[in-house]
Write a protein that holds these residues in place. Structure first.
Motif, PDB file in Angstrom:
ATOM      1  N   UNK A  28      -1.214  21.484 -13.794  1.00  0.00           N
ATOM      2  CA  UNK A  28      -1.073  21.462 -12.348  1.00  0.00           C
ATOM      3  C   UNK A  28      -1.997  22.509 -11.753  1.00  0.00           C
ATOM      4  N   UNK A  29      -2.979  22.067 -10.964  1.00  0.00           N
ATOM      5  CA  UNK A  29      -3.959  22.972 -10.353  1.00  0.00           C
ATOM      6  C   UNK A  29      -4.615  23.858 -11.396  1.00  0.00           C
ATOM      7  N   UNK A  78      -2.303  15.796 -26.429  1.00  0.00           N
ATOM      8  CA  UNK A  78      -2.047  16.859 -27.401  1.00  0.00           C
ATOM      9  C   UNK A  78      -2.161  16.346 -28.831  1.00  0.00           C
ATOM     10  N   UNK A  79      -2.583  15.080 -29.001  1.00  0.00           N
ATOM     11  CA  UNK A  79      -2.674  14.491 -30.329  1.00  0.00           C
ATOM     12  C   UNK A  79      -4.066  14.674 -30.915  1.00  0.00           C
ATOM     13  N   UNK A  94       4.904  28.493 -15.165  1.00  0.00           N
ATOM     14  CA  UNK A  94       3.840  28.921 -14.288  1.00  0.00           C
ATOM     15  C   UNK A  94       3.340  30.282 -14.731  1.00  0.00           C
ATOM     16  N   UNK A  95       2.053  30.462 -14.756  1.00  0.00           N
ATOM     17  CA  UNK A  95       1.491  31.688 -15.266  1.00  0.00           C
ATOM     18  C   UNK A  95       1.602  32.799 -14.249  1.00  0.00           C
ATOM     19  N   UNK A  96       1.714  34.077 -14.712  1.00  0.00           N
ATOM     20  CA  UNK A  96       1.792  35.198 -13.789  1.00  0.00           C
ATOM     21  C   UNK A  96       0.466  35.420 -13.096  1.00  0.00           C
ATOM     22  N   UNK A  97       0.553  36.158 -11.995  1.00  0.00           N
ATOM     23  CA  UNK A  97      -0.651  36.444 -11.242  1.00  0.00           C
ATOM     24  C   UNK A  97      -1.550  37.402 -11.994  1.00  0.00           C
ATOM     25  N   UNK A  98      -2.855  37.171 -11.891  1.00  0.00           N
ATOM     26  CA  UNK A  98      -3.821  38.095 -12.479  1.00  0.00           C
ATOM     27  C   UNK A  98      -4.671  38.726 -11.396  1.00  0.00           C
ATOM     28  N   UNK A 124       3.670  21.733 -18.642  1.00  0.00           N
ATOM     29  CA  UNK A 124       4.632  21.294 -19.666  1.00  0.00           C
ATOM     30  C   UNK A 124       4.087  20.073 -20.391  1.00  0.00           C
ATOM     31  N   UNK A 125       4.750  19.739 -21.498  1.00  0.00           N
ATOM     32  CA  UNK A 125       4.440  18.499 -22.196  1.00  0.00           C
ATOM     33  C   UNK A 125       5.201  17.356 -21.531  1.00  0.00           C
TER      34      UNK A 125
END
Length: 241
Positions: A215-216, A153-154, A1-5, A221-222
């Motif tokens: 997700x959102x 991803x191909x 999950x990415x950090x908040x910006x 993930x793969x």
């Protein structure tokens, strides 16, 4: 999950005070064995400092707290009982600095009600929200929130085979597949080759190579087929102060 910006705003101090007041009131209604408040920790140092400050303020009011990762780690899930928080935690707080959608996703994953600041002009409420349940092959039960997208991803993807309820559909490779939750407890599936379908469950049956699960709007993930999605009703409980 990415950090908040999200940048800090002048509303944070007021929001923190309201959150603290509500936390004292709500935690007092919890069973003694579940009276610890969970605080989501971000990845940035500033996020962790804010979480630490909030925990200190909670301790001043006699409330025990514990830091939780945005996504439960394998050792935190209680073995085969996926998605269960530490036994003492009964409520999750939306830490200032963490985006609302991140906090909501964490609450759904941890199976905890979420205490969050109310929106401007919206009175305090408590409600349940449907989420998308995702069954990953070999990993048990994962969860998303409002929107999921599968992206190949191909470089030269082959066709994708889907099962929408009991209908088998072949979809050209390389196309984005989007899934959301309707207000009536169904999945709304969008694909360029078949338009929009509303179904109870979707099975990502067969595909060439790996795909990325977003997700959102956030790459998570793969994943590889098979993968199954369905609505998990009322999994997320929102408590707005």
């Amino acid at each position: 999950m990415l950090p908040s910006t999200s940048p800090p705003t002048h509303r944070h101090p007021l929001g923190v005070e309201r959150l603290l007041t509500a936390a004292v009131r709500v935690v007092a209604t919890l069973p003694v064995t579940r009276s610890t408040l969970g605080v989501v920790r971000g990845r940035h140092q500033s996020d962790r400092e804010r979480a630490g400050t909030l925990r200190s303020r909670l301790a001043e009011r006699g409330i025990a707290s514990a830091e939780l990762s945005p996504v439960p780690e394998p050792g935190e899930r209680g073995g085969a009982r996926h998605g269960l928080p530490p036994r003492t935690v009964g409520l999750l707080a939306h830490t200032p600095g963490v985006r609302p959608e991140q906090a909501m996703r964490a609450a759904a994953l941890w199976r905890l009600p979420l205490l969050t600041d109310r929106l401007e002009g919206v009175p305090g409420t408590a409600r349940r929200k449907d989420v998308i349940g995702i069954h990953l092959a070999g990993r048990g039960y994962e969860l998303a929130l409002d929107r999921v997208e599968l992206v190949s991803l191909n470089t030269d993807p082959g066709p994708i085979r889907l099962i929408l309820d009991n209908e088998k559909i072949t979809m050209p490779g390389g196309r984005r597949l989007s899934v959301t939750v309707t207000g009536s407890g169904l999945l709304e599936v969008r694909g360029e080759s078949f338009g929009v379908r509303r179904v109870r469950r979707l099975r990502f049956e067969r595909a060439w190579g790996a795909h990325r699960l977003d997700v959102d709007g956030i790459p998570v993930r793969e994943v590889r087929a098979p993968l199954r999605m369905e609505v998990d009703p009322g999994r997320l409980e929102l408590v707005r102060v």
